[in-house]
Motif scaffolding. Structure first.
Motif, PDB file in Angstrom:
ATOM      1  N   HIS A 140       0.807  -1.221   0.000  1.00  0.00           N
ATOM      2  CA  HIS A 140       0.000   0.000   0.000  1.00  0.00           C
ATOM      3  C   HIS A 140       0.841   1.272   0.000  1.00  0.00           C
ATOM      4  O   HIS A 140       0.501   2.249  -0.662  1.00  0.00           O
ATOM      5  CB  HIS A 140      -0.955  -0.008   1.198  1.00  0.00           C
ATOM      6  CG  HIS A 140      -2.105  -0.956   1.001  1.00  0.00           C
ATOM      7  ND1 HIS A 140      -2.687  -1.652   2.029  1.00  0.00           N
ATOM      8  CD2 HIS A 140      -2.748  -1.338  -0.117  1.00  0.00           C
ATOM      9  CE1 HIS A 140      -3.668  -2.405   1.537  1.00  0.00           C
ATOM     10  NE2 HIS A 140      -3.709  -2.235   0.238  1.00  0.00           N
ATOM     11  N   SER A 192       2.055   1.909  -3.438  1.00  0.00           N
ATOM     12  CA  SER A 192       1.060   2.368  -4.410  1.00  0.00           C
ATOM     13  C   SER A 192       0.412   3.687  -4.001  1.00  0.00           C
ATOM     14  O   SER A 192      -0.373   4.246  -4.755  1.00  0.00           O
ATOM     15  CB  SER A 192      -0.001   1.292  -4.649  1.00  0.00           C
ATOM     16  OG  SER A 192      -0.543   0.876  -3.425  1.00  0.00           O
ATOM     17  N   GLY A 193       0.723   4.166  -2.804  1.00  0.00           N
ATOM     18  CA  GLY A 193       0.300   5.526  -2.452  1.00  0.00           C
ATOM     19  C   GLY A 193      -1.025   5.624  -1.736  1.00  0.00           C
ATOM     20  O   GLY A 193      -1.678   6.665  -1.764  1.00  0.00           O
ATOM     21  N   ARG A 194      -1.440   4.582  -1.096  1.00  0.00           N
ATOM     22  CA  ARG A 194      -2.713   4.603  -0.382  1.00  0.00           C
ATOM     23  C   ARG A 194      -2.655   5.577   0.804  1.00  0.00           C
ATOM     24  O   ARG A 194      -1.653   5.653   1.504  1.00  0.00           O
ATOM     25  CB  ARG A 194      -3.010   3.196   0.124  1.00  0.00           C
ATOM     26  CG  ARG A 194      -4.224   3.181   0.973  1.00  0.00           C
ATOM     27  CD  ARG A 194      -4.951   1.896   0.979  1.00  0.00           C
ATOM     28  NE  ARG A 194      -6.315   2.279   1.244  1.00  0.00           N
ATOM     29  CZ  ARG A 194      -7.372   1.541   1.009  1.00  0.00           C
ATOM     30  NH1 ARG A 194      -7.218   0.361   0.477  1.00  0.00           N
ATOM     31  NH2 ARG A 194      -8.551   1.973   1.288  1.00  0.00           N
ATOM     32  N   GLU A 252       1.353  11.240  -6.501  1.00  0.00           N
ATOM     33  CA  GLU A 252      -0.014  10.808  -6.209  1.00  0.00           C
ATOM     34  C   GLU A 252      -0.198   9.377  -6.724  1.00  0.00           C
ATOM     35  O   GLU A 252       0.504   8.958  -7.650  1.00  0.00           O
ATOM     36  CB  GLU A 252      -1.021  11.722  -6.938  1.00  0.00           C
ATOM     37  CG  GLU A 252      -1.041  13.153  -6.446  1.00  0.00           C
ATOM     38  CD  GLU A 252      -1.598  13.269  -5.030  1.00  0.00           C
ATOM     39  OE1 GLU A 252      -2.486  12.477  -4.673  1.00  0.00           O
ATOM     40  OE2 GLU A 252      -1.128  14.147  -4.281  1.00  0.00           O
ATOM     41  N   PRO A 253      -1.153   8.649  -6.155  1.00  0.00           N
ATOM     42  CA  PRO A 253      -1.369   7.269  -6.603  1.00  0.00           C
ATOM     43  C   PRO A 253      -1.577   7.158  -8.113  1.00  0.00           C
ATOM     44  O   PRO A 253      -1.055   6.251  -8.760  1.00  0.00           O
ATOM     45  CB  PRO A 253      -2.645   6.848  -5.867  1.00  0.00           C
ATOM     46  CG  PRO A 253      -2.780   7.768  -4.718  1.00  0.00           C
ATOM     47  CD  PRO A 253      -2.071   9.043  -5.068  1.00  0.00           C
ATOM     48  N   GLU A 254      -2.359   8.121  -8.684  1.00  0.00           N
ATOM     49  CA  GLU A 254      -2.640   8.018 -10.114  1.00  0.00           C
ATOM     50  C   GLU A 254      -1.400   8.278 -10.964  1.00  0.00           C
ATOM     51  O   GLU A 254      -1.251   7.726 -12.046  1.00  0.00           O
ATOM     52  CB  GLU A 254      -3.802   8.939 -10.524  1.00  0.00           C
ATOM     53  CG  GLU A 254      -3.646  10.418 -10.203  1.00  0.00           C
ATOM     54  CD  GLU A 254      -4.236  10.793  -8.843  1.00  0.00           C
ATOM     55  OE1 GLU A 254      -4.212   9.935  -7.923  1.00  0.00           O
ATOM     56  OE2 GLU A 254      -4.692  11.926  -8.699  1.00  0.00           O
ATOM     57  N   ALA A 310       0.576   5.132 -10.976  1.00  0.00           N
ATOM     58  CA  ALA A 310      -0.038   4.184 -11.905  1.00  0.00           C
ATOM     59  C   ALA A 310       0.335   4.533 -13.336  1.00  0.00           C
ATOM     60  O   ALA A 310       0.692   3.658 -14.126  1.00  0.00           O
ATOM     61  CB  ALA A 310      -1.554   4.194 -11.728  1.00  0.00           C
ATOM     62  N   CYS A 311       0.265   5.819 -13.660  1.00  0.00           N
ATOM     63  CA  CYS A 311       0.559   6.239 -15.028  1.00  0.00           C
ATOM     64  C   CYS A 311       2.032   6.016 -15.379  1.00  0.00           C
ATOM     65  O   CYS A 311       2.382   5.815 -16.533  1.00  0.00           O
ATOM     66  CB  CYS A 311       0.166   7.697 -15.239  1.00  0.00           C
ATOM     67  SG  CYS A 311      -1.617   7.954 -15.206  1.00  0.00           S
ATOM     68  N   PHE A 359       1.700  -0.967 -10.811  1.00  0.00           N
ATOM     69  CA  PHE A 359       0.381  -1.589 -10.762  1.00  0.00           C
ATOM     70  C   PHE A 359       0.260  -2.426  -9.507  1.00  0.00           C
ATOM     71  O   PHE A 359       1.139  -3.221  -9.191  1.00  0.00           O
ATOM     72  CB  PHE A 359       0.172  -2.483 -11.997  1.00  0.00           C
ATOM     73  CG  PHE A 359      -1.176  -3.144 -12.025  1.00  0.00           C
ATOM     74  CD1 PHE A 359      -2.257  -2.511 -12.618  1.00  0.00           C
ATOM     75  CD2 PHE A 359      -1.370  -4.397 -11.455  1.00  0.00           C
ATOM     76  CE1 PHE A 359      -3.505  -3.119 -12.640  1.00  0.00           C
ATOM     77  CE2 PHE A 359      -2.624  -5.005 -11.472  1.00  0.00           C
ATOM     78  CZ  PHE A 359      -3.684  -4.363 -12.072  1.00  0.00           C
ATOM     79  N   LEU A 360      -0.858  -2.220  -8.800  1.00  0.00           N
ATOM     80  CA  LEU A 360      -1.119  -3.042  -7.621  1.00  0.00           C
ATOM     81  C   LEU A 360      -2.300  -3.958  -7.907  1.00  0.00           C
ATOM     82  O   LEU A 360      -3.399  -3.489  -8.192  1.00  0.00           O
ATOM     83  CB  LEU A 360      -1.449  -2.153  -6.415  1.00  0.00           C
ATOM     84  CG  LEU A 360      -1.929  -2.871  -5.148  1.00  0.00           C
ATOM     85  CD1 LEU A 360      -0.839  -3.755  -4.551  1.00  0.00           C
ATOM     86  CD2 LEU A 360      -2.415  -1.872  -4.103  1.00  0.00           C
ATOM     87  N   ALA A 411      -9.086   3.776 -17.663  1.00  0.00           N
ATOM     88  CA  ALA A 411      -7.783   3.628 -17.023  1.00  0.00           C
ATOM     89  C   ALA A 411      -6.663   3.694 -18.063  1.00  0.00           C
ATOM     90  O   ALA A 411      -5.676   4.416 -17.908  1.00  0.00           O
ATOM     91  CB  ALA A 411      -7.735   2.304 -16.257  1.00  0.00           C
ATOM     92  N   ALA A 442      -6.342   7.179 -19.446  1.00  0.00           N
ATOM     93  CA  ALA A 442      -5.744   8.099 -18.467  1.00  0.00           C
ATOM     94  C   ALA A 442      -4.223   7.992 -18.557  1.00  0.00           C
ATOM     95  O   ALA A 442      -3.496   8.987 -18.549  1.00  0.00           O
ATOM     96  CB  ALA A 442      -6.226   7.759 -17.060  1.00  0.00           C
TER      97      ALA A 442
END
Lengths: 502, 250
Positions: free
Chosen positions: B45, B48-50, B71-73, B76-77, B81-82, B102, B105
């Protein structure tokens, strides 16, 4: 005093020069607000012909005279007005606002140039307004196949697709025109679903309604296109009292779209419309609304008061009336689109998405009155509250003693965003026949941190995530909207919820 | 690819990670094993930035960027990937629509054009084929009413589509029967590539029979206390965690 149209002097109204100065002032005063925040908030500098504020019998007479109405129409208005004087304002709804002074409202405002024969004659400024709103009439004619009876303030200025509709025998015109052209139909049906004495606002509306739409679909006719009217309140301090009457004769079908936006204002604007639908044997009416009136600023100042009475009468056997609404605007919404299921086997539906944020308040829902045998109704209500929004679902399902085998399914879900908003549910169920089948489901949920994080971990921003989750929540309702409207509604919802999180 | 140094993190003011070091190179598959409460999920977590996890020390670099500042997004970008231990349900949100949003984005973030519906469907079909999955899950709302196995398969499918540089599989084997486990593991194996690193977080050695790691790490009390090759996993299966934890404490 009792006024007749003849007593009325044209000099009673403000000159166009005066009003346009006022419009310019308003522009200067509120211009800074116009550029941001409320996307559809701009003021059109168009000359209008506005009555001074105030209401008495002479004002009603002026309205009636301006519209060249026959005597019976004036009598009807005056009768409604006299009853209205003794009616109390409804105070049972869970909404709060200061008392409205009905003498400070101007009851008539019409764009100056009237009786246009084609779009070429329409004030270019007006056409530009529609373009800003993304509803260019010209393009819509060609692209969308939607006939537009555009209501700009109180008088219809442009009606399209008349020919094609006329070919099918469908009457689609302004209510004023209908009073002139089809008096027998109007007299027969006007007020037959929502009588002037129904409630305070219907009384007021019946006395002073200035325009609106009339639709008549003849027997065994499927209306060849979706009918659409865009409402737009544009004159400061002008109350809007629209009147819509839709009659679907035996075995006919019509789908009607209503969409609204209004420019930004710093005064509360009252909107008290009445919509009546009548479906005869085997007829079906589908009525869809996307409502995006100015909701007021962050403190709730200046938004529209939307006190609307909408009711459909499934008068014939096997008839069907379906209401779908997406309500994102207005400071206060007081609205219960209802169905009277009079005919045997008739069907009533109500699909609703309502969003309240900022200081918006909404008390909305429906009534399903089952009178006929084997009548069925479905209610799906999705309420979304964010920031300080307050929302109440208020729904009545009544099964009368003679309504053998009636069925209702009600589902009402509330979604809360943040911890300062509120959602209430007030279901009323009255069953007088033991064969009735009733189902009621209600849920209240929040957008969970888990859901937000899941979306963000896939690359979506928080706003996109909220928008996606909320749209998912509303899906059952959006599925009921005509395609192009559904797309618009989803966009509107996303815009409405921008900045609502965090 | 990923470099974690002295990472400390707390939840509700309780320190869970107590100075964790880990380096994952491109294309490597690392397994993180450990007893309950050792901090495995916290690690997943935090990476992944929770929200809800306070990083109190150390650093994490991902592709030469300070991962913890993103930031979490954004993470991801950038290719992280979690795969969730408990995938989340999104009622009314169509799975295909979600995947397309997704992917787009991510494309937008990298300045690429968004994929249109047709190209997206083509891509989706291609990925389904690689994973030997059918398209029955794609028309349903995201994870709603999915069985445990379907949810995990859906996670792997998302991973296939988003083509991450680093995939973190958080207890992907939990709640799966042996058949479902095999399907998921085969999917993961199909996605192994020299450009894709994986961090496989698991309780049991069982998953590692199917996904063969390059390295195995034992996480206990917020630190990696032992690292080794895949034979370490087997040893753990035989002897449990106790002996290593005791050894580390001694």
């Amino acid at each position: 005093m009792s006024a007749t149209p003849d007593d009325v002097l044209p000099g009673d109204t403000k000159t166009a020069a005066q009003t346009s100065t006022k419009a310019a002032q308003a522009e200067a005063e509120y211009g800074h607000l116009v550029k941001s925040e409320y996307e559809h908030g701009f003021v059109t500098a168009i000359e209008s012909d506005t009555l001074p504020p105030g209401l008495d019998e002479s004002v009603i007479a002026i309205i009636s005279q301006r519209k060249g109405e026959p005597q019976w129409m004036l009598d009807w208005r005056l009768a409604a007005y006299r009853k209205w004087l003794d009616m109390p304002t409804p105070e049972w709804a869970a909404v709060h606002y200061p008392p409205i002074d009905y003498q400070t409202i101007s009851y008539f405002s019409a764009p100056k140039k009237k009786e246009l024969k084609s779009l070429d004659e329409v004030d270019p400024v007006l056409l530009e307004t529609y373009e800003k709103l993304g509803i260019p009439i010209e393009e819509q004619k060609a692209l969308a196949g939607v006939a537009v009876d555009a209501v700009f303030d109180s008088v219809s200025v442009a009606t399209t697709f008349r020919d094609k509709l006329a070919e099918a025998g469908v009457i689609f015109c302004s209510i004023s025109e209908a009073v002139q052209e089809y008096p027998e139909l109007v007299r027969k049906y006007l007020g037959s679903v929502v009588p002037p004495t129904d409630n305070f606002y219907t009384g007021l509306n019946s006395a002073v309604f200035t325009d609106g739409t009339f639709v008549y679909v003849p027997k065994h006719t499927r209306c060849p296109m979706e009918l659409s009217t865009y409402f737009r309140i544009n004159e400061a301090k002008t109350g809007q009292f629209e009147r819509t009457l839709i009659v679907a004769d035996e075995g006919s079908y019509v789908s009607y779209l209503e969409g609204c936006t209004a420019p930004q204002r710093d005064e509360n604007q009252l909107h008290a419309a009445v919509v009546e639908l009548i479906a005869l044997d085997n007829a079906e009416i589908k009525y869809s609304t996307v409502q995006n009136w100015y909701p007021g600023d962050e403190e709730g100042r200046g938004g529209i008061y939307n006190f609307v009475t909408k009711r459909g009468d499934c008068r014939g056997d096997n008839s069907k009336i379906s209401w779908t609404q997406v309500e994102t605007g207005s400071a206060i919404t007081w609205k219960y689109p209802s169905c009277i299921l009079r005919g045997d086997n008739s069907v009533g539906e109500f699909y609703s998405v309502a969003v309240t944020k900022g200081r918006q308040q909404a008390d909305t829902g429906t009534k399903m009155i089952h009178l006929g045998k084997n009548t069925r109704s479905t209610i799906v209500s999705k309420g979304i509250s964010a920031q300080h929004g307050i929302q109440s679902y208020r729904g009545l399902v009544r099964i009368a003693g003679k309504a053998e085998g009636a069925r209702n399914h009600t589902q009402c879900d509330s979604l809360l965003i943040g911890d300062k908003c509120a959602a209430n549910t007030f279901p009323y169920i009255e069953v007088k026949n033991p064969t009735a089948k009733m189902e009621h489901e209600a849920t209240t949920s929040k957008i969970s941190d888990d859901q937000l994080f899941y979306c963000r971990s896939r690359g979506l921003t928080e706003e996109d995530a909220v928008s996606m989750i909320v749209n998912g929540f509303c899906k059952e309702v959006f599925n009921e909207l005509p395609m192009e409207f559904a797309v618009e509604a989803q966009k509107l919802l996303s815009i409405s919820l921008e900045g609502a999180v965090g | 690819m990923l470099s974690i140094q002295g990472l400390k993190a707390e939840v509700d003011e309780k320190e869970i990670l107590k100075g964790l070091d880990l380096t994952v190179g491109a294309g490597e598959v690392h397994a993180i094993m450990g007893p309950n409460g050792s901090g495995k999920s916290t690690l997943a977590h935090v990476l992944s930035g929770r929200e809800g996890y306070a990083v109190t020390g150390g650093s994490v670099t991902f592709d030469d960027r300070d991962l913890l500042a993103l930031e979490p997004e954004e993470r991801a970008c950038l290719g992280l990937f979690l795969a969730f231990q408990y995938p989340v349900e999104l009622p009314g949100v169509n799975n295909t629509y979600f995947l397309k949003a997704a992917l787009n984005a991510k494309r937008k973030y990298h300045g690429e054009d968004e994929l249109d519906a047709v190209s997206f469907l083509r891509l989706m079909k291609e990925k389904l084929k690689v994973l030997h999955l059918d398209d029955s899950l794609l028309k349903r709302p995201v994870n709603v009413g999915f069985s445990g196995g379907e949810k995990k398969r859906n996670e792997i499918f998302q991973m296939a589509l988003l083509e991450p540089k680093l995939a973190i599989l958080d207890e992907t084997d939990s709640g799966l029967d042996i058949d479902a486990l095999r399907v998921v593991a085969n999917g993961v194996n199909a996605l192994r590539s020299p450009e894709r690193s994986m961090l496989v977080v698991t309780h049991y050695q069982r998953l590692l029979d199917y996904i063969e790691p390059d390295y195995v790490h034992v996480l206990a009390k917020g630190r990696i206390i032992r690292s080794g090759g895949k034979e370490l996993a087997r040893e753990l299966e035989d002897k449990g965690y106790g002996w290593i934890v005791d050894e580390a404490a001694a």
